[in-house]
Design a protein around this motif. Structure first.
Motif, PDB file in Angstrom:
ATOM      1  N   ASP A 422     -46.778   2.173   3.989  1.00 36.53           N
ATOM      2  CA  ASP A 422     -47.207   0.768   3.989  1.00 36.53           C
ATOM      3  C   ASP A 422     -47.314   0.235   5.411  1.00 36.53           C
ATOM      4  O   ASP A 422     -48.254  -0.490   5.755  1.00 36.53           O
ATOM      5  N   LEU A 423     -46.338   0.607   6.240  1.00 36.72           N
ATOM      6  CA  LEU A 423     -46.333   0.098   7.622  1.00 36.72           C
ATOM      7  C   LEU A 423     -47.562   0.563   8.395  1.00 36.72           C
ATOM      8  O   LEU A 423     -48.163  -0.199   9.144  1.00 36.72           O
ATOM      9  N   VAL A 424     -47.906   1.836   8.228  1.00 35.81           N
ATOM     10  CA  VAL A 424     -49.017   2.357   9.029  1.00 35.81           C
ATOM     11  C   VAL A 424     -50.309   1.630   8.664  1.00 35.81           C
ATOM     12  O   VAL A 424     -51.190   1.441   9.499  1.00 35.81           O
ATOM     13  N   LYS A 425     -50.373   1.172   7.420  1.00 28.15           N
ATOM     14  CA  LYS A 425     -51.560   0.416   7.012  1.00 28.15           C
ATOM     15  C   LYS A 425     -51.484  -1.033   7.480  1.00 28.15           C
ATOM     16  O   LYS A 425     -52.470  -1.605   7.944  1.00 28.15           O
ATOM     17  N   LEU A 426     -50.304  -1.635   7.324  1.00 30.99           N
ATOM     18  CA  LEU A 426     -50.230  -3.094   7.435  1.00 30.99           C
ATOM     19  C   LEU A 426     -49.788  -3.602   8.805  1.00 30.99           C
ATOM     20  O   LEU A 426     -50.092  -4.737   9.176  1.00 30.99           O
ATOM     21  N   TRP A 427     -49.032  -2.799   9.558  1.00 27.56           N
ATOM     22  CA  TRP A 427     -48.460  -3.298  10.813  1.00 27.56           C
ATOM     23  C   TRP A 427     -49.536  -3.502  11.855  1.00 27.56           C
ATOM     24  O   TRP A 427     -50.402  -2.654  12.044  1.00 27.56           O
ATOM     25  N   ARG A 428     -49.476  -4.637  12.524  1.00 22.82           N
ATOM     26  CA  ARG A 428     -50.458  -4.942  13.566  1.00 22.82           C
ATOM     27  C   ARG A 428     -49.779  -4.817  14.923  1.00 22.82           C
ATOM     28  O   ARG A 428     -49.041  -5.701  15.345  1.00 22.82           O
ATOM     29  N   SER A 429     -50.044  -3.694  15.588  1.00 18.80           N
ATOM     30  CA  SER A 429     -49.376  -3.392  16.858  1.00 18.80           C
ATOM     31  C   SER A 429     -50.035  -4.168  17.985  1.00 18.80           C
ATOM     32  O   SER A 429     -51.233  -4.051  18.203  1.00 18.80           O
ATOM     33  N   GLN A 430     -49.215  -4.906  18.700  1.00 16.97           N
ATOM     34  CA  GLN A 430     -49.740  -5.668  19.835  1.00 16.97           C
ATOM     35  C   GLN A 430     -49.471  -4.962  21.150  1.00 16.97           C
ATOM     36  O   GLN A 430     -49.829  -5.462  22.211  1.00 16.97           O
ATOM     37  N   ASP A 431     -48.790  -3.823  21.065  1.00 15.72           N
ATOM     38  CA  ASP A 431     -48.381  -3.144  22.286  1.00 15.72           C
ATOM     39  C   ASP A 431     -48.255  -1.657  21.964  1.00 15.72           C
ATOM     40  O   ASP A 431     -48.032  -1.282  20.816  1.00 15.72           O
ATOM     41  N   VAL A 432     -48.377  -0.857  22.998  1.00 18.33           N
ATOM     42  CA  VAL A 432     -48.340   0.589  22.816  1.00 18.33           C
ATOM     43  C   VAL A 432     -46.968   1.050  22.285  1.00 18.33           C
ATOM     44  O   VAL A 432     -46.859   2.081  21.632  1.00 18.33           O
ATOM     45  N   LYS A 433     -45.927   0.266  22.540  1.00 21.56           N
ATOM     46  CA  LYS A 433     -44.580   0.620  22.079  1.00 21.56           C
ATOM     47  C   LYS A 433     -44.128  -0.266  20.914  1.00 21.56           C
ATOM     48  O   LYS A 433     -42.938  -0.427  20.659  1.00 21.56           O
ATOM     49  N   ALA A 434     -45.091  -0.847  20.204  1.00 22.15           N
ATOM     50  CA  ALA A 434     -44.739  -1.776  19.128  1.00 22.15           C
ATOM     51  C   ALA A 434     -44.253  -1.056  17.876  1.00 22.15           C
ATOM     52  O   ALA A 434     -43.539  -1.628  17.063  1.00 22.15           O
ATOM     53  N   TYR A 435     -44.656   0.197  17.724  1.00 21.28           N
ATOM     54  CA  TYR A 435     -44.511   0.870  16.429  1.00 21.28           C
ATOM     55  C   TYR A 435     -43.823   2.207  16.621  1.00 21.28           C
ATOM     56  O   TYR A 435     -44.356   3.094  17.275  1.00 21.28           O
ATOM     57  N   HIS A 436     -42.635   2.372  16.075  1.00 19.47           N
ATOM     58  CA  HIS A 436     -41.847   3.597  16.254  1.00 19.47           C
ATOM     59  C   HIS A 436     -41.436   4.090  14.865  1.00 19.47           C
ATOM     60  O   HIS A 436     -40.400   3.697  14.343  1.00 19.47           O
ATOM     61  N   VAL A 437     -42.302   4.874  14.259  1.00 19.61           N
ATOM     62  CA  VAL A 437     -42.008   5.422  12.939  1.00 19.61           C
ATOM     63  C   VAL A 437     -41.953   6.941  13.062  1.00 19.61           C
ATOM     64  O   VAL A 437     -42.895   7.560  13.525  1.00 19.61           O
ATOM     65  N   GLU A 438     -40.819   7.504  12.676  1.00 19.10           N
ATOM     66  CA  GLU A 438     -40.636   8.958  12.741  1.00 19.10           C
ATOM     67  C   GLU A 438     -41.176   9.534  11.451  1.00 19.10           C
ATOM     68  O   GLU A 438     -40.524   9.439  10.408  1.00 19.10           O
ATOM     69  N   TYR A 439     -42.382  10.111  11.514  1.00 24.03           N
ATOM     70  CA  TYR A 439     -42.959  10.646  10.278  1.00 24.03           C
ATOM     71  C   TYR A 439     -43.409  12.092  10.461  1.00 24.03           C
ATOM     72  O   TYR A 439     -44.267  12.583   9.740  1.00 24.03           O
ATOM     73  N   GLY A 440     -42.817  12.762  11.457  1.00 26.20           N
ATOM     74  CA  GLY A 440     -43.042  14.191  11.582  1.00 26.20           C
ATOM     75  C   GLY A 440     -42.062  14.940  10.682  1.00 26.20           C
ATOM     76  O   GLY A 440     -42.417  15.867   9.971  1.00 26.20           O
ATOM     77  N   PHE A 441     -40.802  14.483  10.698  1.00 24.98           N
ATOM     78  CA  PHE A 441     -39.745  15.077   9.878  1.00 24.98           C
ATOM     79  C   PHE A 441     -39.401  14.131   8.732  1.00 24.98           C
ATOM     80  O   PHE A 441     -38.774  14.539   7.776  1.00 24.98           O
ATOM     81  N   SER A 442     -39.792  12.853   8.910  1.00 23.67           N
ATOM     82  CA  SER A 442     -39.508  11.807   7.924  1.00 23.67           C
ATOM     83  C   SER A 442     -38.075  11.914   7.433  1.00 23.67           C
ATOM     84  O   SER A 442     -37.811  12.100   6.252  1.00 23.67           O
ATOM     85  N   CYS A 443     -37.160  11.789   8.369  1.00 22.10           N
ATOM     86  CA  CYS A 443     -35.755  12.052   8.069  1.00 22.10           C
ATOM     87  C   CYS A 443     -35.032  10.760   7.708  1.00 22.10           C
ATOM     88  O   CYS A 443     -34.846   9.886   8.560  1.00 22.10           O
ATOM     89  N   MET A 444     -34.645  10.650   6.450  1.00 22.30           N
ATOM     90  CA  MET A 444     -33.840   9.500   6.031  1.00 22.30           C
ATOM     91  C   MET A 444     -32.605   9.428   6.922  1.00 22.30           C
ATOM     92  O   MET A 444     -31.952  10.443   7.163  1.00 22.30           O
ATOM     93  N   GLY A 445     -32.290   8.258   7.403  1.00 21.01           N
ATOM     94  CA  GLY A 445     -31.115   8.097   8.254  1.00 21.01           C
ATOM     95  C   GLY A 445     -31.458   7.992   9.724  1.00 21.01           C
ATOM     96  O   GLY A 445     -30.600   7.662  10.542  1.00 21.01           O
ATOM     97  N   TYR A 446     -32.703   8.233  10.073  1.00 23.90           N
ATOM     98  CA  TYR A 446     -33.131   8.130  11.473  1.00 23.90           C
ATOM     99  C   TYR A 446     -33.111   6.673  11.944  1.00 23.90           C
ATOM    100  O   TYR A 446     -32.893   6.392  13.120  1.00 23.90           O
ATOM    101  N   GLU A 447     -33.329   5.741  11.023  1.00 23.01           N
ATOM    102  CA  GLU A 447     -33.716   4.380  11.375  1.00 23.01           C
ATOM    103  C   GLU A 447     -32.697   3.647  12.265  1.00 23.01           C
ATOM    104  O   GLU A 447     -33.058   3.155  13.348  1.00 23.01           O
ATOM    105  N   ILE A 448     -31.441   3.548  11.816  1.00 23.87           N
ATOM    106  CA  ILE A 448     -30.470   2.744  12.574  1.00 23.87           C
ATOM    107  C   ILE A 448     -30.119   3.408  13.910  1.00 23.87           C
ATOM    108  O   ILE A 448     -30.157   2.761  14.957  1.00 23.87           O
ATOM    109  N   PRO A 449     -29.803   4.724  13.916  1.00 28.34           N
ATOM    110  CA  PRO A 449     -29.584   5.359  15.226  1.00 28.34           C
ATOM    111  C   PRO A 449     -30.788   5.209  16.151  1.00 28.34           C
ATOM    112  O   PRO A 449     -30.621   5.002  17.361  1.00 28.34           O
ATOM    113  N   ALA A 450     -31.994   5.286  15.602  1.00 28.71           N
ATOM    114  CA  ALA A 450     -33.189   5.147  16.451  1.00 28.71           C
ATOM    115  C   ALA A 450     -33.240   3.756  17.072  1.00 28.71           C
ATOM    116  O   ALA A 450     -33.653   3.601  18.230  1.00 28.71           O
ATOM    117  N   GLY A 451     -32.805   2.757  16.313  1.00 26.05           N
ATOM    118  CA  GLY A 451     -32.767   1.398  16.877  1.00 26.05           C
ATOM    119  C   GLY A 451     -31.878   1.364  18.111  1.00 26.05           C
ATOM    120  O   GLY A 451     -32.220   0.743  19.127  1.00 26.05           O
TER     121      GLY A 451
END
Ligand code: TPP
Ligand code: MG
Length: 636
Positions: A422-451
């Protein structure tokens, strides 16, 4: 200089720098650790004694997998020009890093892993937590790092560091080779002293290369463009790591070529750039997928061309030609492409010098029309008209609201579940670093540590983590780390009571819902089909030291997000969303195998659909079948 292996390592790591485009920075400015008997008196002692002196702070994680996720996010946000080291204790501590190591390698992101290993002298064999392989006595659990690392070594004797470290750092700083770099450190060796040469600790600058592509390859790409009427660029993560956005925009505008984005490449161009046609593939939008299905030339830049990008090889014409611009020859050659092996920015600059032909006005008008229609679709999805009787915010609305409180200084983070699509469709990136989605491994649990990793890489950044209830329950403990480090971090928990992405996939493939919704087991049926298991995410996050609120309506969500940014600290916002009311797909497919035989008529029907879809898969990925189109052959 007499130092232990641990101390020498700390001094060495603190003396390493990376340089690109004339900018020099510390290559390894910090470390992560969870200590145990395997590293407490070795590397742990060294980080304690020398860390402050050499300027190498250590962060303490709650879970080793999480600390490697944080390090991977740190490197990704730093365009792979900065890396963190991770030390873990022997046995389970080290092995806990394995999953995130694979994630880093798959995503072409550098992390330096320092697992502890069993005694080199074998005196206390078997030490607590030793595998004791019955036939291969020198094998330890750390050998499991070999297939997931881009470089692996084990230091049985102190002096081996002298040859191992430069190779490890070479791989970390090479854009084509990078990934998890693992140096296994036996626990006794970590504490052993050795006389080291002073030169080992001198400042060393690692030049991160911008390799230029072979001139003949750039010429071949130029010829392909000259012969193409409907070219399409796919921008992947390599565009971002190479900081190629400006030249990419110029290529798109001058040549009139649309740019579709992958998960890792989203943000390469701002969302409103006239040639940004949005995501392509299985989770693609209408504009990019339409252009992909009719493109005669696909120029893949800095992308691994995963199945999500190619819609499992069904997104493109059977006779489409491919060119691959990539630092890694492995990726550049995919789809039988004309491989243009080189840095994205340098290669696009070389391409502009070659002055390929631009596309027709008719093609450009079609691009503009498709983009406008897609932009309207996104607005309709995130701002649906109020329907009486529907309760709660849809996931699309939540994404739209989070996006509306983000600006060019914000980064949104996500990894698994239904949100990446949904994000890749809907998110409107205003900057080259606006969007950080790990979807190579799509590893549940990446999100909070990545923050946390992104905050450490760029402390001024406004960071919002979007996380599903399933991912949150799997790995939430780094909230405590973020609290301890007094980070400003907004975490939005999207609670739809279960693994709803997999539930949708399951039911769409004919199987009734099974194990994916978070429900009580019913005594009558013996199944997990009872009421929702209530989880109080607000109370949970508060217990970990965060501020937390639950919101239900759109204005409350927006207000909570604005307040979180203003007040700072770790702020968790919990929002319940319905399980239905999903963002649709746009002429796309994803290859997920369906049972070839089943007594269930739903499964049988899904299998029949599946077989029809498999027939659309692009067969020819060798580049040879289309050679008769080649200009040089036509001239013969
Ligand atoms: C570590 C890991 N285990 C399993 C999976 C498979 N998987 C992908 S999405 C998903 C469910 C995610 O649930 P949630 O975070 O609640 O997101 P939702 O699907 O509800 O949007 C699962 C189990 C995965 N990607 N990663
Ligand atoms: Mg969920």
């Amino acid at each position: 200089m007499k130092l232990t292996v641990g101390q020498a390592l700390v001094r060495y790591l603190a003396s390493q720098y990376s340089e690109r485009d004339g900018v020099t920075r510390r290559l390894i400015p910090s470390a992560w650790a969870i200590l145990g008997h395997g590293n407490v008196a070795g590397l742990g002692q060294a980080l304690q004694e020398l860390g402050p002196e050499v300027g190498l702070p250590t962060y303490r994680a709650q879970n080793e997998q999480a600390m490697v996720h944080a390090a991977a996010a740190f490197a990704k946000h730093s365009n792979r020009l900065m890396v963190q080291a991770c030390t873990a204790s022997v046995g389970p501590g080290s092995l806990n890093m394995l999953t995130a190591a694979a994630g880093a390698t798959i995503n072409r992101v550098p992390v330096l892993l320092l697992p502890s290993d069993l005694f080199a002298n074998r005196r206390p064999d078997p030490v607590l937590q030793q595998l004791e392989h019955p036939t291969e006595h020198d094998v330890s659990v750390n050998d499991a790092f070999r297939p997931v690392s881009r470089f692996f070594t084990r230091i049985w004797r102190p002096e081996q560091l002298l040859s191992a470290l430069p190779q490890a750092l070479r791989v970390l700083t090479d854009p084509a080779e990078t990934g998890a770099v693992t140096i296994a450190l036996p626990e006794d060796v970590q504490a052993e002293a050795h006389e080291w040469p002073a030169a080992m600790f001198e400042r060393r600058v690692w030049q991160v290369p911008r390799r230029t592509a072979d001139a003949a390859a750039v010429e071949a790409l130029t010829r392909l463009l000259n012969n193409s009427t409907r070219p399409l660029i796919i921008a992947g993560g390599g565009v971002i790591y190479s900081e190629a956005s400006v030249v990419l925009a110029r290529v798109a505008e001058r040549l009139g070529v649309p740019v579709a984005e992958t998960q890792a490449g989203k943000g390469s161009l701002r969302w409103d750039h006239p040639y940004n046609v949005g995501p392509v593939g299985s989770t693609g939008g209408s504009a990019a997928n339409e252009l992909a299905s009719s493109a005669d030339l696909v120029i893949a830049i800095g992308t691994r061309l995963s199945d999500f990008t190619t819609a499992s090889h069904s997104a493109f014409r059977q006779d489409a030609r491919f060119a691959g611009i990539n630092v890694s020859a492995f990726d550049a050659h995919k789809q039988g492409a004309v491989a243009v092996v080189g840095d994205a920015r340098a290669t696009l600059e070389a391409l502009m010098h070659a002055e390929p032909a631009a596309t027709s006005q008719a093609y450009r008008s079609q691009i503009a029309g498709l983009k406008a229609a897609w932009d309207d679709t996104v607005i309709r999805l995130v701002q649906p008209p109020a329907t009486p009787g529907t309760e709660g915010l849809s996931q699309a609305e939540v994404i739209g609201i989070v996006n509306s409180v983000c600006d060019a200084d914000s980064t949104v983070i996500n990894a698994a579940g239904s949100m990446p699509g949904d994000l890749v469709k809907l998110w409107r990136s205003q900057d080259v670093k606006a969007y950080h989605v790990e979807y190579g491994f799509s590893c549940m649990g990446y999100e909070i540590p990545a923050g946390i990793g992104v905050k450490l890489a760029e402390p001024q950044r406004h960071v919002v983590v979007l996380i599903g209830d399933g991912s949150y329950l799997m790995l939430n403990s780094e909230i405590v780390t973020a609290v301890a480090e007094a980070l400003d971090l907004t975490i939005v928990v999207v609670d739809n009571h279960g693994f709803q992405s997999i539930n949708s996939l399951q039911t769409s493939l004919g199987t009734p819902s099974f194990l994916n919704q978070l429900r009580f087991r019913t005594p009558a049926s013996g199944q997990l089909d009872g009421a929702n298991v209530p989880v109080d995410f607000v109370a949970h996050a508060r217990a970990l030291g965060a501020h937390a609120v639950a919101v239900h309506a759109a204005p409350d969500l927006a207000a909570a997000l604005v307040a979180a940014r203003r007040e700072g600290g770790v702020r968790v916002v919990v929002v319940e969303t319905p399980m239905t009311n999903r963002v649709p797909g746009f002429s796309s497919w994803w290859d997920v195998p369906v049972a070839a035989t089943s007594q269930d008529s739903g499964v049988a029907a899904a299998r029949a659909r599946y077989e029809r879809q498999v027939a659309n898969v692009r067969e020819h990925r060798f580049g040879t079948v289309r050679e008769h189109h080649d200009e040089s052959e036509e001239q013969q």
